[in-house]
Design an enzyme around this catalytic site. Structure first.
Site, PDB file in Angstrom:
ATOM      1  N   GLY A  49       3.773  -4.493  -1.783  1.00 35.42           N
ATOM      2  CA  GLY A  49       3.936  -3.185  -1.160  1.00 35.42           C
ATOM      3  C   GLY A  49       4.366  -3.436   0.276  1.00 35.42           C
ATOM      4  O   GLY A  49       5.143  -4.349   0.520  1.00 35.42           O
ATOM      5  N   SER A  51       2.823  -4.625   3.716  1.00 27.14           N
ATOM      6  CA  SER A  51       1.592  -5.176   4.290  1.00 27.14           C
ATOM      7  C   SER A  51       1.114  -4.361   5.492  1.00 27.14           C
ATOM      8  O   SER A  51      -0.095  -4.178   5.680  1.00 27.14           O
ATOM      9  CB  SER A  51       1.809  -6.633   4.691  1.00 27.14           C
ATOM     10  OG  SER A  51       2.960  -6.769   5.483  1.00 27.14           O
ATOM     11  N   CYS A  81       2.995 -11.136  -2.830  1.00 24.22           N
ATOM     12  CA  CYS A  81       3.964 -10.612  -1.859  1.00 24.22           C
ATOM     13  C   CYS A  81       3.250 -10.028  -0.624  1.00 24.22           C
ATOM     14  O   CYS A  81       2.742 -10.792   0.193  1.00 24.22           O
ATOM     15  CB  CYS A  81       4.857  -9.597  -2.556  1.00 24.22           C
ATOM     16  SG  CYS A  81       6.428  -9.415  -1.728  1.00 24.22           S
ATOM     17  N   HIS A 173       6.701 -11.613  -7.611  1.00 22.94           N
ATOM     18  CA  HIS A 173       5.932 -10.591  -8.341  1.00 22.94           C
ATOM     19  C   HIS A 173       5.756 -10.979  -9.803  1.00 22.94           C
ATOM     20  O   HIS A 173       6.562 -10.574 -10.642  1.00 22.94           O
ATOM     21  CB  HIS A 173       6.691  -9.259  -8.292  1.00 22.94           C
ATOM     22  CG  HIS A 173       6.631  -8.577  -6.969  1.00 22.94           C
ATOM     23  ND1 HIS A 173       5.700  -7.613  -6.663  1.00 22.94           N
ATOM     24  CD2 HIS A 173       7.381  -8.733  -5.859  1.00 22.94           C
ATOM     25  CE1 HIS A 173       5.886  -7.187  -5.425  1.00 22.94           C
ATOM     26  NE2 HIS A 173       6.903  -7.850  -4.912  1.00 22.94           N
ATOM     27  N   GLU A 175       3.823  -9.790 -11.898  1.00 26.68           N
ATOM     28  CA  GLU A 175       3.518  -8.597 -12.716  1.00 26.68           C
ATOM     29  C   GLU A 175       4.781  -7.875 -13.167  1.00 26.68           C
ATOM     30  O   GLU A 175       4.710  -6.976 -13.993  1.00 26.68           O
ATOM     31  CB  GLU A 175       2.595  -7.642 -11.937  1.00 26.68           C
ATOM     32  CG  GLU A 175       3.259  -6.778 -10.873  1.00 26.68           C
ATOM     33  CD  GLU A 175       3.614  -7.514  -9.580  1.00 26.68           C
ATOM     34  OE1 GLU A 175       3.455  -8.755  -9.517  1.00 26.68           O
ATOM     35  OE2 GLU A 175       4.073  -6.843  -8.636  1.00 26.68           O
TER      36      GLU A 175
HETATM   37  N1  GLN Z   1       8.282  -6.819   2.843  1.00 26.74           N
HETATM   38  C1  GLN Z   1       6.933  -6.474   2.513  1.00 26.74           C
HETATM   39  C2  GLN Z   1       6.001  -6.771   3.672  1.00 26.74           C
HETATM   40  O1  GLN Z   1       6.399  -7.337   4.627  1.00 26.74           O
HETATM   41  C3  GLN Z   1       6.481  -7.202   1.284  1.00 26.74           C
HETATM   42  C4  GLN Z   1       7.327  -6.796   0.112  1.00 26.74           C
HETATM   43  C5  GLN Z   1       6.618  -6.773  -1.196  1.00 26.74           C
HETATM   44  O2  GLN Z   1       5.393  -6.780  -1.273  1.00 26.74           O
HETATM   45  N2  GLN Z   1       7.372  -6.652  -2.254  1.00 26.74           N
HETATM   46  O3  GLN Z   1       4.870  -6.425   3.621  1.00 26.74           O
END
Ligand code: GLN
Length: 190
Positions: A49, A51, A81, A173, A175
């Site tokens: 997501g 962060s 991620c 990912h 999932e």
């Molecule tokens: N770019 C997002 C971040 O810096 C991470 C991307 C992801 O979780 N798919 O938090």
């Protein structure tokens, strides 16, 4: 039956839930502090997501300290991620720090704009070759090896999966593929 709590305040949590259930474990969503304290989680997943958003919501929902304590006390935890970024002790290209429980240095959005999202295959230690989907992903720039951080996968020389004690992180990912072996690997650690 193993009960896996999936942080569900923002990001790609629904897919993790499906995979955990496909593997025959129980999955529930962690949306508020009571879910952390009262649902009896045997393990936790921090999904992908943003962060920054997840970190902020953890504070706003008063879950940050409790979650950090549970991690330090040894609950098995997988971060994918953004989840990897939340766990990193250092973020090389950002001044923010979040849970900071894992002795890794993460680089956010490490693949730049051109290569924002991509799909590849790579070797994962203990599993074999697996599909890897990266979405504006970080990678792990360095690990503190004297702290017992084990590198599990690299892509183009960059570390994309590692574990330390109870914490397992992937920059990609797992999932989002049909290959359930990374989650299986995680469940076996519980
Ligand atoms: N770019 C997002 C971040 O810096 C991470 C991307 C992801 O979780 N798919 O938090």
């Amino acid at each position: 039956m193993k009960r896996v709590g999936i942080l569900a305040v923002q990001g790609a949590f629904a897919e993790h839930k499906i995979v955990i259930e496909q593997l025959g474990a129980e999955a529930f969503e962690i949306r508020q502090k009571a879910d952390l304290t009262e649902q009896g989680a045997d393990a936790i997943i921090l999904p992908g997501g943003e962060s920054t958003v997840i970190g902020k919501l953890l504070k706003e929902l008063d879950m940050f300290d409790k979650l950090q304590r549970m991690i330090l006390e040894g609950i098995p935890l997988m971060g994918t991620c953004a989840g990897l970024i939340l766990l990193a002790k250092e973020i090389s290209n950002d001044d923010s720090r979040y849970l900071g429980t894992m002795d890794i240095t993460a680089k956010r959005n490490a693949y730049g704009r051109q290569l924002g999202s991509f799909h590849t295959k790579g070797m994962f230690k203990g599993i074999g070759e697996i599909p890897m989907t990266f979405i504006r992903a970080p990678y792990i720039e360095s690990v503190a090896d004297q702290e017992g951080v084990e590198v599990l996968a690299k892509v183009d020389g960059n570390i994309v999966a590692a574990r330390q004690k109870n914490m397992l992180v992937t920059a990609f990912h797992p999932e989002l593929s049909q290959d359930l072996r990374v989650h299986q690997f995680f469940l076996e650690q519980i």
